[in-house]
Design an enzyme around this catalytic site. Structure first.
Site, PDB file in Angstrom:
ATOM      1  N   TYR A  31       0.848  -1.190   0.000  1.00 37.01           N
ATOM      2  CA  TYR A  31       0.000   0.000   0.000  1.00 37.01           C
ATOM      3  C   TYR A  31       0.881   1.237   0.000  1.00 37.01           C
ATOM      4  CZ  TYR A  31       1.148   1.163   4.832  1.00 37.01           C
ATOM      5  OH  TYR A  31       1.826   1.541   5.956  1.00 37.01           O
ATOM      6  N   LYS A 143       6.528  -2.028   1.924  1.00 39.90           N
ATOM      7  CA  LYS A 143       5.375  -1.427   2.599  1.00 39.90           C
ATOM      8  C   LYS A 143       4.176  -2.359   2.479  1.00 39.90           C
ATOM      9  CE  LYS A 143       3.509   3.294   2.943  1.00 39.90           C
ATOM     10  NZ  LYS A 143       3.554   3.396   4.388  1.00 39.90           N
ATOM     11  N   GLU A 175      13.173   3.160  13.801  1.00 39.21           N
ATOM     12  CA  GLU A 175      12.238   4.176  13.307  1.00 39.21           C
ATOM     13  C   GLU A 175      11.074   4.241  14.280  1.00 39.21           C
ATOM     14  OE1 GLU A 175      10.677   3.082   9.438  1.00 39.21           O
ATOM     15  OE2 GLU A 175      10.280   1.026  10.068  1.00 39.21           O
ATOM     16  N   LEU A 199      11.520   1.442   6.776  1.00 35.47           N
ATOM     17  CA  LEU A 199      10.904   1.802   5.495  1.00 35.47           C
ATOM     18  C   LEU A 199      11.705   2.978   4.922  1.00 35.47           C
ATOM     19  CD1 LEU A 199       8.301   1.161   3.761  1.00 35.47           C
ATOM     20  CD2 LEU A 199       7.498   3.363   4.613  1.00 35.47           C
TER      21      LEU A 199
HETATM   22  N1  PMP Z   1       8.238   4.034   8.619  1.00 32.00           N
HETATM   23  C1  PMP Z   1       7.045   3.421   8.710  1.00 32.00           C
HETATM   24  C2  PMP Z   1       6.964   2.134   9.464  1.00 32.00           C
HETATM   25  C3  PMP Z   1       5.901   3.976   8.111  1.00 32.00           C
HETATM   26  O1  PMP Z   1       4.716   3.345   8.182  1.00 32.00           O
HETATM   27  C4  PMP Z   1       6.006   5.215   7.446  1.00 32.00           C
HETATM   28  C5  PMP Z   1       4.782   5.854   6.843  1.00 32.00           C
HETATM   29  N2  PMP Z   1       4.606   5.476   5.520  1.00 32.00           N
HETATM   30  C6  PMP Z   1       7.267   5.834   7.380  1.00 32.00           C
HETATM   31  C7  PMP Z   1       8.368   5.216   7.979  1.00 32.00           C
HETATM   32  C8  PMP Z   1       7.473   7.141   6.662  1.00 32.00           C
HETATM   33  O2  PMP Z   1       7.452   6.961   5.266  1.00 32.00           O
HETATM   34  P1  PMP Z   1       6.889   8.102   4.326  1.00 32.00           P
HETATM   35  O3  PMP Z   1       7.700   9.325   4.593  1.00 32.00           O
HETATM   36  O4  PMP Z   1       7.114   7.566   2.960  1.00 32.00           O
HETATM   37  O5  PMP Z   1       5.456   8.287   4.653  1.00 32.00           O
END
Ligand code: PMP
Length: 276
Positions: A31, A143, A175, A199
């Site tokens: 997603y 993701k 994270e 991610l």
């Molecule tokens: N880490 C995780 C586990 C996330 O779910 C997200 C949100 N998508 C992020 C980091 C941040 O990624 P992004 O800046 O692409 O939203």
């Protein structure tokens, strides 16, 4: 709300997917969430790139760029959504339950947009976080919709009176529950390197590029919980969290306990980049 499900535009009350869908049974799906600023998608190309990599890695047969007309049509059909989010999910499809990966030609596609009223509390005052052991799998760079441990970590944080959870594997900070994480040490940004433990966030990428143009040094290297607790500043980045300062972790003040000057510079540059 009008949603797009498998080629059809439906009211959300009548939109359904099969109980045999692989997303429902195995979280066999990827997603993306894309922020909408001023009625347009922010960094859509980067999100679609990441999604395609996830689909290819999981061998789900789908080309996400084919959905670009759908994304545009969603904005046309929902002109009131000036600030909001797009959700797109692609699963392998529908098949009788079996662990092997069926070679399905019809992935299940769900797409919708929804409006957002931002809550500036954390952006302005800083949030409070708590450490939670990172028990997720070793493919956090994909993701997938398998987010149960992220949900449980967030819930644990809420139960402890905090805004978010900061994951660590042993001593190493990875994270947050739905955001990447940066510390500021002596004017330098430090964030966990990309790889299987985090991610590769789009906002993380944008912030690293902005820091470079601002002349703020960035190191992509591992650091410990102690490094975090003794940092001058701490902020999270994400599509929905944007650049969120955090001023307290497990009752310990980070730096002065107020939103720091480097974080404010990054927030300001990020706001300009979004055009709001
Ligand atoms: N880490 C995780 C586990 C996330 O779910 C997200 C949100 N998508 C992020 C980091 C941040 O990624 P992004 O800046 O692409 O939203």
């Amino acid at each position: 709300m009008i949603v797009y499900v498998n080629g059809q535009w439906l009211d959300d009350s009548s939109a359904t997917v099969s109980f045999q869908d692989r997303a429902f049974v195995f979280a066999d799906a990827v997603y993306e969430v894309v922020h909408i600023y001023n009625g347009s998608y922010f960094k859509l190309d980067l999100h679609l790139d990441r999604m395609q990599k996830g689909l290819d890695k999981l061998r789900i047969q789908s080309q996400v760029n084919d959905l670009i007309p759908v994304f545009n049509e969603l904005l046309n059909r929902n002109p009131e959504v000036k600030r909001g989010s797009l959700y797109v999910q692609i699963s392998r499809g529908e098949a009788p339950r079996a662990h092997g990966l069926p070679k399905l030609k019809e992935p299940t596609v769900v797409v919708y947009v929804r409006p957002l009223t931002p809550d500036p509390r954390i952006w302005e005052q800083g949030g409070r976080a708590t450490f939670v052991e990172d028990l997720r799998w070793q493919m956090c760079n994909i993701k997938t919709t398998g987010l149960l441990l992220n949900c449980m970590a967030k819930e644990e944080a809420l139960e402890r009176g905090c805004d978010d959870a900061i994951f660590h594997r042993g001593e190493i900070v990875t994270e947050a529950s739905a955001s990447n994480l940066f510390i500021v040490k002596k004017g330098t940004l430090v964030t966990h390197p990309t790889g299987p433990w985090i991610l590769p966030g789009i906002t993380r990428h944008v912030v690293i590029e902005l820091a470079k143009t601002l002349g703020i040094p960035v190191k992509e290297e591992q650091f410990t919980k102690d490094d975090l607790l003794s940092a001058d500043e701490l902020f999270l980045t994400g599509t929905m969290s944007e650049v969120s300062p955090y001023v307290e972790v497990d009752g310990n003040k980070i730096g002065t306990g107020e939103v720091g000057p480097v974080t404010k510079r990054i927030q300001e540059a990020f706001r300009k980049e979004t055009g709001i």
